[in-house]
Design a protein around this motif. Sequence first.
Motif, PDB file in Angstrom:
ATOM      1  N   VAL A 159       0.837  -1.203   0.000  1.00 32.91           N
ATOM      2  CA  VAL A 159       0.000   0.000   0.000  1.00 32.91           C
ATOM      3  C   VAL A 159       0.869   1.249   0.000  1.00 32.91           C
ATOM      4  O   VAL A 159       0.616   2.206  -0.745  1.00 32.91           O
ATOM      5  CB  VAL A 159      -0.948   0.000   1.218  1.00 32.91           C
ATOM      6  CG1 VAL A 159      -1.654   1.329   1.336  1.00 32.91           C
ATOM      7  CG2 VAL A 159      -1.955  -1.120   1.097  1.00 32.91           C
ATOM      8  N   GLY A 166       1.460   4.481  -3.162  1.00 34.66           N
ATOM      9  CA  GLY A 166       1.090   5.888  -3.225  1.00 34.66           C
ATOM     10  C   GLY A 166       1.938   6.850  -2.424  1.00 34.66           C
ATOM     11  O   GLY A 166       1.615   8.023  -2.351  1.00 34.66           O
ATOM     12  N   ARG A 177      -1.102  13.176   0.601  1.00 32.28           N
ATOM     13  CA  ARG A 177      -1.269  11.910  -0.106  1.00 32.28           C
ATOM     14  C   ARG A 177      -0.534  10.789   0.619  1.00 32.28           C
ATOM     15  O   ARG A 177      -1.068   9.682   0.779  1.00 32.28           O
ATOM     16  CB  ARG A 177      -0.732  12.057  -1.534  1.00 32.28           C
ATOM     17  CG  ARG A 177      -1.025  10.846  -2.362  1.00 32.28           C
ATOM     18  CD  ARG A 177      -0.708  11.107  -3.810  1.00 32.28           C
ATOM     19  NE  ARG A 177       0.334  10.212  -4.263  1.00 32.28           N
ATOM     20  CZ  ARG A 177       0.980  10.367  -5.403  1.00 32.28           C
ATOM     21  NH1 ARG A 177       0.702  11.401  -6.178  1.00 32.28           N
ATOM     22  NH2 ARG A 177       1.889   9.508  -5.766  1.00 32.28           N
ATOM     23  N   THR A 194      -2.638   9.683   3.449  1.00 38.52           N
ATOM     24  CA  THR A 194      -3.757   8.853   3.016  1.00 38.52           C
ATOM     25  C   THR A 194      -3.329   7.393   2.901  1.00 38.52           C
ATOM     26  O   THR A 194      -4.001   6.490   3.420  1.00 38.52           O
ATOM     27  CB  THR A 194      -4.266   9.350   1.653  1.00 38.52           C
ATOM     28  OG1 THR A 194      -4.721  10.682   1.804  1.00 38.52           O
ATOM     29  CG2 THR A 194      -5.389   8.480   1.141  1.00 38.52           C
ATOM     30  N   PHE A 195      -2.193   7.171   2.232  1.00 35.68           N
ATOM     31  CA  PHE A 195      -1.773   5.789   2.013  1.00 35.68           C
ATOM     32  C   PHE A 195      -1.198   5.177   3.289  1.00 35.68           C
ATOM     33  O   PHE A 195      -1.378   3.980   3.529  1.00 35.68           O
ATOM     34  CB  PHE A 195      -0.781   5.731   0.853  1.00 35.68           C
ATOM     35  CG  PHE A 195      -1.464   5.871  -0.474  1.00 35.68           C
ATOM     36  CD1 PHE A 195      -1.932   4.759  -1.150  1.00 35.68           C
ATOM     37  CD2 PHE A 195      -1.690   7.119  -1.026  1.00 35.68           C
ATOM     38  CE1 PHE A 195      -2.596   4.885  -2.356  1.00 35.68           C
ATOM     39  CE2 PHE A 195      -2.341   7.261  -2.237  1.00 35.68           C
ATOM     40  CZ  PHE A 195      -2.801   6.144  -2.907  1.00 35.68           C
ATOM     41  N   LEU A 241      -4.183   3.926   5.159  1.00 41.06           N
ATOM     42  CA  LEU A 241      -4.714   2.672   4.634  1.00 41.06           C
ATOM     43  C   LEU A 241      -3.793   1.511   4.997  1.00 41.06           C
ATOM     44  O   LEU A 241      -4.263   0.408   5.316  1.00 41.06           O
ATOM     45  CB  LEU A 241      -4.888   2.774   3.120  1.00 41.06           C
ATOM     46  CG  LEU A 241      -6.060   3.657   2.691  1.00 41.06           C
ATOM     47  CD1 LEU A 241      -6.091   3.821   1.190  1.00 41.06           C
ATOM     48  CD2 LEU A 241      -7.377   3.060   3.172  1.00 41.06           C
ATOM     49  N   ALA A 244      -4.443   0.694   8.542  1.00 45.15           N
ATOM     50  CA  ALA A 244      -5.730   0.010   8.652  1.00 45.15           C
ATOM     51  C   ALA A 244      -5.567  -1.450   8.267  1.00 45.15           C
ATOM     52  O   ALA A 244      -6.090  -2.351   8.947  1.00 45.15           O
ATOM     53  CB  ALA A 244      -6.760   0.693   7.760  1.00 45.15           C
ATOM     54  N   LEU A 245      -4.848  -1.674   7.184  1.00 49.98           N
ATOM     55  CA  LEU A 245      -4.648  -3.048   6.730  1.00 49.98           C
ATOM     56  C   LEU A 245      -3.900  -3.853   7.787  1.00 49.98           C
ATOM     57  O   LEU A 245      -4.307  -4.958   8.151  1.00 49.98           O
ATOM     58  CB  LEU A 245      -3.875  -3.027   5.414  1.00 49.98           C
ATOM     59  CG  LEU A 245      -3.708  -4.347   4.673  1.00 49.98           C
ATOM     60  CD1 LEU A 245      -3.668  -4.071   3.186  1.00 49.98           C
ATOM     61  CD2 LEU A 245      -2.459  -5.084   5.083  1.00 49.98           C
ATOM     62  N   VAL A 302     -10.458  -0.411  10.422  1.00 52.68           N
ATOM     63  CA  VAL A 302     -10.467  -0.320   8.961  1.00 52.68           C
ATOM     64  C   VAL A 302     -11.518   0.693   8.503  1.00 52.68           C
ATOM     65  O   VAL A 302     -11.251   1.540   7.638  1.00 52.68           O
ATOM     66  CB  VAL A 302     -10.724  -1.713   8.342  1.00 52.68           C
ATOM     67  CG1 VAL A 302     -10.981  -1.591   6.866  1.00 52.68           C
ATOM     68  CG2 VAL A 302      -9.533  -2.619   8.578  1.00 52.68           C
ATOM     69  N   ALA A 303     -12.700   0.649   9.116  1.00 51.60           N
ATOM     70  CA  ALA A 303     -13.749   1.572   8.684  1.00 51.60           C
ATOM     71  C   ALA A 303     -13.355   3.016   8.994  1.00 51.60           C
ATOM     72  O   ALA A 303     -13.495   3.912   8.156  1.00 51.60           O
ATOM     73  CB  ALA A 303     -15.064   1.224   9.376  1.00 51.60           C
ATOM     74  N   GLY A 318     -10.118   4.091   6.982  1.00 52.93           N
ATOM     75  CA  GLY A 318     -10.431   4.184   5.559  1.00 52.93           C
ATOM     76  C   GLY A 318     -11.266   5.408   5.255  1.00 52.93           C
ATOM     77  O   GLY A 318     -10.988   6.158   4.312  1.00 52.93           O
ATOM     78  N   THR A 319     -12.291   5.643   6.087  1.00 49.81           N
ATOM     79  CA  THR A 319     -13.129   6.820   5.862  1.00 49.81           C
ATOM     80  C   THR A 319     -12.324   8.098   6.029  1.00 49.81           C
ATOM     81  O   THR A 319     -12.449   9.036   5.239  1.00 49.81           O
ATOM     82  CB  THR A 319     -14.312   6.808   6.848  1.00 49.81           C
ATOM     83  OG1 THR A 319     -14.934   5.530   6.771  1.00 49.81           O
ATOM     84  CG2 THR A 319     -15.320   7.875   6.489  1.00 49.81           C
ATOM     85  N   ALA A 329      -9.252   8.442   5.482  1.00 46.84           N
ATOM     86  CA  ALA A 329      -8.358   8.584   4.343  1.00 46.84           C
ATOM     87  C   ALA A 329      -9.119   9.061   3.116  1.00 46.84           C
ATOM     88  O   ALA A 329      -8.566   9.745   2.262  1.00 46.84           O
ATOM     89  CB  ALA A 329      -7.666   7.253   4.047  1.00 46.84           C
ATOM     90  N   ALA A 330     -10.400   8.700   3.043  1.00 51.09           N
ATOM     91  CA  ALA A 330     -11.166   8.995   1.828  1.00 51.09           C
ATOM     92  C   ALA A 330     -11.726  10.409   1.821  1.00 51.09           C
ATOM     93  O   ALA A 330     -11.878  11.003   0.760  1.00 51.09           O
ATOM     94  CB  ALA A 330     -12.295   7.986   1.667  1.00 51.09           C
ATOM     95  N   LEU A 386     -13.753  13.315  14.616  1.00 52.39           N
ATOM     96  CA  LEU A 386     -14.166  12.266  13.679  1.00 52.39           C
ATOM     97  C   LEU A 386     -13.083  11.972  12.646  1.00 52.39           C
ATOM     98  O   LEU A 386     -12.933  10.835  12.222  1.00 52.39           O
ATOM     99  CB  LEU A 386     -15.454  12.677  12.975  1.00 52.39           C
ATOM    100  CG  LEU A 386     -16.719  12.575  13.815  1.00 52.39           C
ATOM    101  CD1 LEU A 386     -17.918  13.086  13.066  1.00 52.39           C
ATOM    102  CD2 LEU A 386     -16.957  11.134  14.241  1.00 52.39           C
TER     103      LEU A 386
END
Lengths: 201, 443
Positions: free
Chosen positions: A27, A31, A39, A42-43, A46, A49-50, A132-133, A136-137, A139-140, A153
């Motif tokens: 991952v 990125g 950026r 963000t990665f 993730l 999270a993984l 993960v939720a 991930g959120t 990061a998104a 949050l």
Amino acid sequence: MRLVVLYLRSRRAPMALPVAAVGVAAVILLGDDPWNLPRSLTFALLALALGAGVLGNGLGGAQDVLERTAAIPWVRWRTAHVLAVATVLFMAVAATSSVPSGVVLRDAAGLVGLTALASVTFGSQLAWTLPVAWAGTAAAVPALGGPGILRVLTWPAQPPDSTVAAVTATVLAGVGLAAYATRGSRLSTWDRTGQSRTPKW
Amino acid sequence: MISRILGIELRRSSAAVTGAAIAAVGVAGLWTLVLSSQGELWDAQWTMLAAFQRIMLVALWPLALGAGAWQSRRDRRCGTEELLGTTPLPTWRRTLPAALALAVCLLLGYAVTLASGAVRVLGATGYLHAGWLPMAGVGALSLVAAGCLGMGTGRLVPSAYTPPLLVVAGFLVLIVPVQLSKSSTSGRAGLLFPNLTTTIDEFTTIADSVSLAQSLWFAGLAVSGLLAVMVARRRSAVVAVAPALLGVAVAVPLLGVAPASGLQRDKGAVAEVCTHDGGPVVCVTKAHEKGLGTLVGPARRALTLLAKLPGAPTSVHEVTDARTGPQPSHEAWLSSANYRPGHGWAADGGNELVISVLAGAGTRPCEPVDYATRAIAAAWLYGRYPAPGQSLPPGEAADQRDSAWRALQAQPAEEQARRIASIRTAGLSCHGALARELDGGAS
């Protein structure tokens, strides 16, 4: 020493560690950009999270009810386990990502705390859900400023100097660690009911 | 038989919890924006609500994937896989009800989110229409496709690590194109993703051909996932690729004829709604119909003030930025940008609204917008400088505007009127610099 090896095997560490390591590295390689901190973050999120999702599965064994009858200090073992997961994750991500290690430390601690919390609440098989939720959120969606609730949050994606994010991560880490150390993973339905209930017929 | 088992699955499987989680995340996403006073991102119009929910799919879609993967590992997790494998029922009879239950609950979760937003949209707009339903339908279908795809993947890779890995992979699939593309628009290929990446305004909608193509593509994906769940042997799951490929093959040509952004003007939303009470006509767009009442008074006052000019306009029309000119000389145009969703036209007793209509002597802003000259024209017509709502912080811009105003005042009255009228003429056609007209058009 033999007990440690047996414990690690019962937590499926020989399988989980390589999966998590390869996943995290993949991952971040995908990125990471030293010139673009948002950026990279963000990665890195993730990847964390993984890692937390995969390693969180090991917070419970195959037969927790049976295990708990063993005369070993479970509080210490569980504390050590959570700390070890957080350390492994922190080192894996900090070594590969260009995100400042303070942020990685904050996010790793908070997300592992969430993992422990999910394990206590839903069972170790579902320990991946919360970290993960949430990661991930976060990061998104773009990290939001503004009122405190929004910063709480989106705490994993907040900038390095955010006090709110640091406090949130610390609270999650502390609560998760304390809850898991004292209670352990939630027992599966089978363990909770199947063996204690006598047939009605 | 299926329906009875479906009922049991709905009550006993993780589908209901999944639907509730999707609804919780969706409702939280919508209402945290309201709490942080960014509600106008979605609450002004039905298309905006549907579009915003499509934006939130960036988080909901991966979660649905993971929920599907978790659901399909149930038999193995409970240690009953071999036992159930010995029953004479075909595999699909055992697995299909679980997949249907998940699909139903995902749809319900999406619908609950929509309903929680609808409460607010209903109060904000008078423009009721069905044009947004395809947008919402495609979003719900894509969520079902994610659930089925997750179940299929979970069946083919029955590991305890599949759900978390699949969720992260889902996030990566949706985030990577945005993060790695240099430009903010990802072109037509981006339309194959379930989520939108930008908000839309109240006059925009997704083109129907795009919605059709997307629904075919996501239906193909969903069928692929279902096939992977239903086949008897894992080896025969190869056939599951076919429906997805078919979906792409049909969708791509359809997307080719659509605009590259996938968006188009909502003709119903920009349609004009006018007064019919015998006074000077005032028109707003259908999307802003609720604001007509507050606009009528100030707009008519502005028309009275505009009557100082030769060939003065007799009606006021709200126009969106996309409306092409030239502007008819008997109309005064007011830009839609003056309307704030949820707040209506600028308030303060209507004086500022009069100035908004008078800006540029009743013309809409043309690129590059010369705010100073437009403001001076409005102030001259209004009879006071600076007019209400025009005050600038002290600085170079304010000094320049003040000196331009003094230069205008130094002219004889007829010359002043002539210059303002020529500002209006330049604004009508969107040609020529307004500032030059203010200086008398000589230099």
